[in-house]
Design an enzyme around this catalytic site. Structure first.
Site, mmCIF file in Angstrom:
data_model
loop_
_atom_site.group_PDB
_atom_site.id
_atom_site.type_symbol
_atom_site.label_atom_id
_atom_site.label_comp_id
_atom_site.label_asym_id
_atom_site.label_seq_id
_atom_site.Cartn_x
_atom_site.Cartn_y
_atom_site.Cartn_z
ATOM 1 N N HIS A 18 0.987 -1.158 -0.024
ATOM 2 C CA HIS A 18 -0.239 0.179 0.366
ATOM 3 C C HIS A 18 0.604 1.321 -0.005
ATOM 4 C CE1 HIS A 18 -2.684 -2.750 1.965
ATOM 5 N NE2 HIS A 18 -3.483 -2.658 0.744
ATOM 6 N N LYS A 42 -18.277 -6.594 8.909
ATOM 7 C CA LYS A 42 -17.056 -7.106 9.255
ATOM 8 C C LYS A 42 -15.812 -6.968 10.479
ATOM 9 C CE LYS A 42 -13.625 -7.724 5.562
ATOM 10 N NZ LYS A 42 -12.708 -6.551 4.146
ATOM 11 N N ARG A 91 -2.643 -6.313 -8.014
ATOM 12 C CA ARG A 91 -1.315 -7.925 -7.814
ATOM 13 C C ARG A 91 -1.499 -8.439 -8.676
ATOM 14 N NH1 ARG A 91 -2.908 -9.858 -1.814
ATOM 15 N NH2 ARG A 91 -4.776 -9.653 -2.834
ATOM 16 N N SER A 129 -2.831 -7.832 3.099
ATOM 17 C CA SER A 129 -3.259 -7.830 4.360
ATOM 18 C C SER A 129 -4.006 -9.173 5.504
ATOM 19 C CB SER A 129 -4.722 -7.146 4.654
ATOM 20 O OG SER A 129 -4.009 -4.905 4.335
#
Length: 152
Positions: A18, A42, A91, A129
């Site tokens: 990031h 979440k 990615r 992450s």
């Protein structure tokens, strides 16, 4: 007129990948707002206040980078912040499929916003992450993957 980009994400945690996207994005934008979205569905692993502090510490020498925790639709937050761009890192092709759909919805909500994708630097592409959370949860040192010091 300043070119302002919102870099949205949950950033749980904010990684060196990031950081790389933000630093490279500074070559394209006058200001980058790192938006930490809150998702009511979440549970965060790393507390939001801690992550804000860590990210602000990471970019303390970059006055054109700021951090903004937010609720609600990303496109609405971008509009309210005066950002005409959403900055996203990719990615792999799986990221692209997911991000492409989101970018279309963001355009529907805020027709003046453009999503700009930067390909993750190759040496940082394996970092995610979720992997960092798993390593940290089981007591492994994750300093190699984040641009700040986490307590173990």
């Amino acid at each position: 007129m300043a070119r302002i980009a919102l870099f949205p994400g949950s950033f749980d945690p904010f990684t060196k990948g990031h950081e790389d996207i933000v630093l490279r994005g500074l070559n394209l934008f006058d200001q980058i707002i790192i938006g930490i979205g809150r998702n009511a569905n979440k549970q965060r692993y790393f507390p939001l206040d801690d992550m804000v502090r860590f990210i602000e510490q990471t970019f303390r020498d970059y006055p054109s980078v700021s951090v903004l925790p937010y609720d609600g639709l990303t496109a609405n937050v971008a509009r309210e912040a005066g950002a005409k761009f959403l900055l996203r890192g990719l990615r792999n092709t799986t990221d692209f499929e997911y991000e492409n759909s989101i970018s279309q919805v963001n355009r529907y909500v805020y027709e003046d916003v453009e999503t700009v994708f930067l390909i993750t630097s190759p040496h940082l592409a394996p970092i995610s992450s979720s992997i960092i959370r798993d390593l940290h949860r089981y007591g492994k040192n994750v300093d190699a993957f984040v641009p700040y010091k986490l307590d173990q």
